[in-house]
Design a protein around this motif. Structure first.
Motif, PDB file in Angstrom:
ATOM      1  N   ILE A 163       0.862  -1.187   0.000  1.00  0.00           N
ATOM      2  CA  ILE A 163       0.000   0.000   0.000  1.00  0.00           C
ATOM      3  C   ILE A 163       0.898   1.236   0.000  1.00  0.00           C
ATOM      4  O   ILE A 163       1.759   1.367   0.868  1.00  0.00           O
ATOM      5  CB  ILE A 163      -0.924   0.032   1.224  1.00  0.00           C
ATOM      6  CG1 ILE A 163      -1.752  -1.240   1.289  1.00  0.00           C
ATOM      7  CG2 ILE A 163      -1.829   1.250   1.207  1.00  0.00           C
ATOM      8  CD1 ILE A 163      -2.660  -1.454   0.114  1.00  0.00           C
ATOM      9  N   THR A 164       0.729   2.127  -0.998  1.00  0.00           N
ATOM     10  CA  THR A 164      -0.241   2.075  -2.087  1.00  0.00           C
ATOM     11  C   THR A 164       0.292   1.273  -3.285  1.00  0.00           C
ATOM     12  O   THR A 164      -0.485   0.866  -4.166  1.00  0.00           O
ATOM     13  CB  THR A 164      -0.590   3.494  -2.549  1.00  0.00           C
ATOM     14  OG1 THR A 164       0.636   4.141  -2.940  1.00  0.00           O
ATOM     15  CG2 THR A 164      -1.204   4.289  -1.413  1.00  0.00           C
ATOM     16  N   VAL A 165       1.593   1.114  -3.331  1.00  0.00           N
ATOM     17  CA  VAL A 165       2.257   0.269  -4.316  1.00  0.00           C
ATOM     18  C   VAL A 165       3.225  -0.615  -3.548  1.00  0.00           C
ATOM     19  O   VAL A 165       3.518  -0.353  -2.376  1.00  0.00           O
ATOM     20  CB  VAL A 165       3.001   1.123  -5.376  1.00  0.00           C
ATOM     21  CG1 VAL A 165       2.024   1.927  -6.207  1.00  0.00           C
ATOM     22  CG2 VAL A 165       4.037   2.022  -4.722  1.00  0.00           C
ATOM     23  N   PRO A 166       3.748  -1.671  -4.155  1.00  0.00           N
ATOM     24  CA  PRO A 166       4.753  -2.486  -3.466  1.00  0.00           C
ATOM     25  C   PRO A 166       5.921  -1.631  -2.984  1.00  0.00           C
ATOM     26  O   PRO A 166       6.526  -0.892  -3.754  1.00  0.00           O
ATOM     27  CB  PRO A 166       5.178  -3.495  -4.539  1.00  0.00           C
ATOM     28  CG  PRO A 166       3.985  -3.624  -5.414  1.00  0.00           C
ATOM     29  CD  PRO A 166       3.357  -2.270  -5.454  1.00  0.00           C
ATOM     30  N   ASN A 167       6.199  -1.730  -1.674  1.00  0.00           N
ATOM     31  CA  ASN A 167       7.244  -0.897  -1.061  1.00  0.00           C
ATOM     32  C   ASN A 167       8.612  -1.506  -1.346  1.00  0.00           C
ATOM     33  O   ASN A 167       9.215  -2.161  -0.488  1.00  0.00           O
ATOM     34  CB  ASN A 167       7.005  -0.768   0.442  1.00  0.00           C
ATOM     35  CG  ASN A 167       5.694  -0.088   0.778  1.00  0.00           C
ATOM     36  OD1 ASN A 167       5.287  -0.062   1.910  1.00  0.00           O
ATOM     37  ND2 ASN A 167       5.019   0.479  -0.214  1.00  0.00           N
ATOM     38  N   LYS A 168       9.104  -1.256  -2.563  1.00  0.00           N
ATOM     39  CA  LYS A 168      10.399  -1.774  -2.985  1.00  0.00           C
ATOM     40  C   LYS A 168      11.194  -0.655  -3.640  1.00  0.00           C
ATOM     41  O   LYS A 168      10.637   0.236  -4.277  1.00  0.00           O
ATOM     42  CB  LYS A 168      10.237  -2.937  -3.967  1.00  0.00           C
ATOM     43  CG  LYS A 168       9.567  -4.163  -3.364  1.00  0.00           C
ATOM     44  CD  LYS A 168       9.469  -5.291  -4.374  1.00  0.00           C
ATOM     45  CE  LYS A 168       8.819  -6.529  -3.780  1.00  0.00           C
ATOM     46  NZ  LYS A 168       8.737  -7.640  -4.762  1.00  0.00           N
ATOM     47  N   LEU A 169      12.526  -0.737  -3.475  1.00  0.00           N
ATOM     48  CA  LEU A 169      13.435   0.251  -4.052  1.00  0.00           C
ATOM     49  C   LEU A 169      14.562  -0.483  -4.762  1.00  0.00           C
ATOM     50  O   LEU A 169      15.153  -1.415  -4.203  1.00  0.00           O
ATOM     51  CB  LEU A 169      14.003   1.158  -2.961  1.00  0.00           C
ATOM     52  CG  LEU A 169      15.182   2.045  -3.364  1.00  0.00           C
ATOM     53  CD1 LEU A 169      14.741   3.095  -4.384  1.00  0.00           C
ATOM     54  CD2 LEU A 169      15.805   2.724  -2.145  1.00  0.00           C
ATOM     55  N   LEU A 170      14.864  -0.031  -5.986  1.00  0.00           N
ATOM     56  CA  LEU A 170      15.970  -0.591  -6.766  1.00  0.00           C
ATOM     57  C   LEU A 170      16.806   0.571  -7.276  1.00  0.00           C
ATOM     58  O   LEU A 170      16.301   1.449  -7.973  1.00  0.00           O
ATOM     59  CB  LEU A 170      15.440  -1.428  -7.935  1.00  0.00           C
ATOM     60  CG  LEU A 170      16.502  -2.097  -8.821  1.00  0.00           C
ATOM     61  CD1 LEU A 170      17.315  -3.098  -8.005  1.00  0.00           C
ATOM     62  CD2 LEU A 170      15.851  -2.776 -10.019  1.00  0.00           C
TER      63      LEU A 170
END
Length: 517
Positions: A163-170
């Motif tokens: 929420i609100t989008v997948p909590n991922k960082l690249l």
């Protein structure tokens, strides 16, 4: 002559402009570029032109990044490990930032936490050259590149926040360094040893590693420095966080050796809740049961009622304190304290049973059998002493004589007339002194009827303060023995569980955590 000169001027002007366009170079600040063009005409005239170039637009930068990524991923194989030196494993560094922790459940032996989980590795295939030092990419790019297959060995129900989008960082750097971060809620097993509960210390592990790559292919390392950090002000409701030591290790499974990372969360339980809700009430209930030692032994219903009330109250507290604990096969420290409290409350009831048996006979009256009554009849009984005013009074005396219980005390001489005091017969009790105490206990346990009758006869022969309405010596002894022993046991209890608590130690996870696939 005018037209050729004008034509030559325009030709030179256009040539200089085109030359400046083709030879512009951005300056370090990226704002202004200058170009100088020399054009020789028939009269060797020189023209210098300058122009100002603005920074590239965001649309152009976006197109440039897209072109870079497309070129990088054109021949990229996401199923292959990144290139590395021959014989050396791939290195993945890890750190964790814990935002919150808890609850810690003793019933399910698990704990949960909310954290940022970060992984670092280098993939030379994704190195690039350009004006941008690093690229922050959308999480959808994760499906197109290689990433470590990290999982939690002792995890139970972990998930990524979406929420609100997948909590991922690249994030991708020019030299191919990759940062992969995500926000997780981890629920993991915590094998607990509850023998010292609620003065216990628990060490809850978090073990992570690769699911498929062995230690020869992939090796995990904690990032140098503080690898496990906590949000400032983070607290737990029932525990104090004493430390979080980390280590790198290798576990052998059926497929080979696997590199894993382990961090132990060392927790010490708060005992304030249990002191208020369990320990202090139990101590007060035990002390309340001792009030019966100061209640007269003739008040049978009062002393028995008080003892039963204290036992039932302790039973309620015991059941309430165990509802959040697993059904373990051993007794906890709390169980031992409750058992000790039960013992003292039940011992108070048994003490009164001993007082009732050894120092009290019926209601102070002496039961006499028919044979004994016949022996008492004859010259020893002088009926002329008793003058009755009516036939009803005579019948009353005969009823009292022939009953199973009589009030007068018979001796060798004639019976003295009964003299009631305040309309109530005083009760006769006594304490046996001639027979040793151990033998009296033995007769009591075996139900010796001869000993019982002997005490019934001796009840009427006792005179003085030791016989009538006196305090039992057993009660006097219990007033000192019970509190003193309870204090000593409490001192040893708290000394053993608090002052001599074990230190935190590394323990190998049980086989239920590290399982062969």
């Amino acid at each position: 002559m005018l037209y050729p000169r004008l034509l030559s001027f325009f030709i030179s002007l256009s040539t200089a402009y085109c030359y400046s366009i083709l030879h512009v170079r951005p300056l370090p600040d990226g704002h202004i570029a200058r170009a100088a063009v020399l054009h020789s005409s028939g009269n060797a005239s020189r023209h210098v032109f300058k122009r100002q170039v603005s920074t590239p637009s965001p649309v152009a930068v976006s197109k440039n990044i897209s072109m870079i990524l497309e070129n990088l991923l054109k021949n990229y194989e996401s199923s292959q490990l990144p290139a590395r030196k021959k014989g050396e494993p791939m290195i993945v560094k890890t750190n964790i930032l814990i935002r919150s922790m808890g609850p810690v459940s003793e019933l399910d032996m698990e704990y949960s936490m909310d954290c940022y989980f970060r992984q670092y590795w280098t993939d030379p295939r994704l190195s690039f050259q350009g004006p941008i030092s690093s690229l922050s990419l959308n999480f959808k790019m994760l499906e197109r590149i290689w990433r470590p297959d990290t999982y939690f060995y002792n995890g139970k129900n972990s998930y990524v926040h979406t929420i609100t989008v997948p909590n991922k960082l690249l994030r991708l750097s020019q030299n191919g360094d990759i940062l992969y971060s995500m926000r997780l809620t981890v629920k993991a097993k915590c094998p607990m040893e509850l023998r010292n509960f609620p003065m216990d210390r628990q060490s809850c592990p978090l073990i992570l590693g690769s699911y498929a790559y062995t230690s020869k292919q992939l090796r995990y390392q904690w990032e140098s420095g503080a690898s496990v950090n906590f949000e400032p002000g983070m607290t737990l409701s029932q525990f104090d966080l004493m430390g979080s030591p980390q280590r790198n290790s290798t576990y052998r499974r059926r497929e080979g050796e696997f590199s894993v990372l382990q961090v132990n969360f060392n927790l010490q339980r708060h005992t304030g809740y249990f002191l208020i809700q369990v320990y202090v009430p139990c101590i007060l209930i035990v002390v309340l049961s001792w009030v019966s030692f100061w209640i007269h032994r003739e008040a049978t219903s009062d002393r028995v009622g008080l003892g039963i009330t204290t036992v039932l109250t302790l039973s309620t507290i015991s059941l309430d304190s165990r509802k959040d604990l697993p059904k373990v096969k051993y007794a906890t420290a709390l169980d031992w304290f409750l058992l000790m409290s039960f013992f003292y409350c039940i011992a108070t009831l048994l003490e009164f049973a001993g007082v009732h048996y050894f120092t009290k006979v019926g209601y102070g009256e002496i039961p006499v059998d028919e044979e004994e009554w016949d022996d008492l009849e004859g010259p020893k009984f002088d009926e002329s002493v008793i003058v009755m005013s009516s036939v009803a009074s005579v019948g009353l005396i005969e009823q009292r004589r022939r009953g199973s219980l009589i009030c007068p005390i018979y001796k060798d001489g004639p019976l003295q007339s009964e003299t009631p005091k305040k309309g109530t017969m005083e009760r006769h009790t006594q304490t046996e002194r001639r027979i040793p105490g151990w033998k009296q206990i033995f007769f009591c346990l075996t139900g010796n009827d001869k000993f019982r009758r002997m005490r019934q006869r001796a009840a009427g022969q006792q005179q003085g303060p030791g016989a009538m309405n006196s305090v039992s010596r057993i009660d006097k002894l219990a007033r000192i023995l019970f509190p003193a022993s309870f204090f000593i046991l409490n001192f040893l209890y708290w000394l053993g569980y608090v002052a001599l608590a074990d230190e935190f130690k590394w323990r190998q996870p049980p086989p239920s955590i590290i399982m062969a696939k």
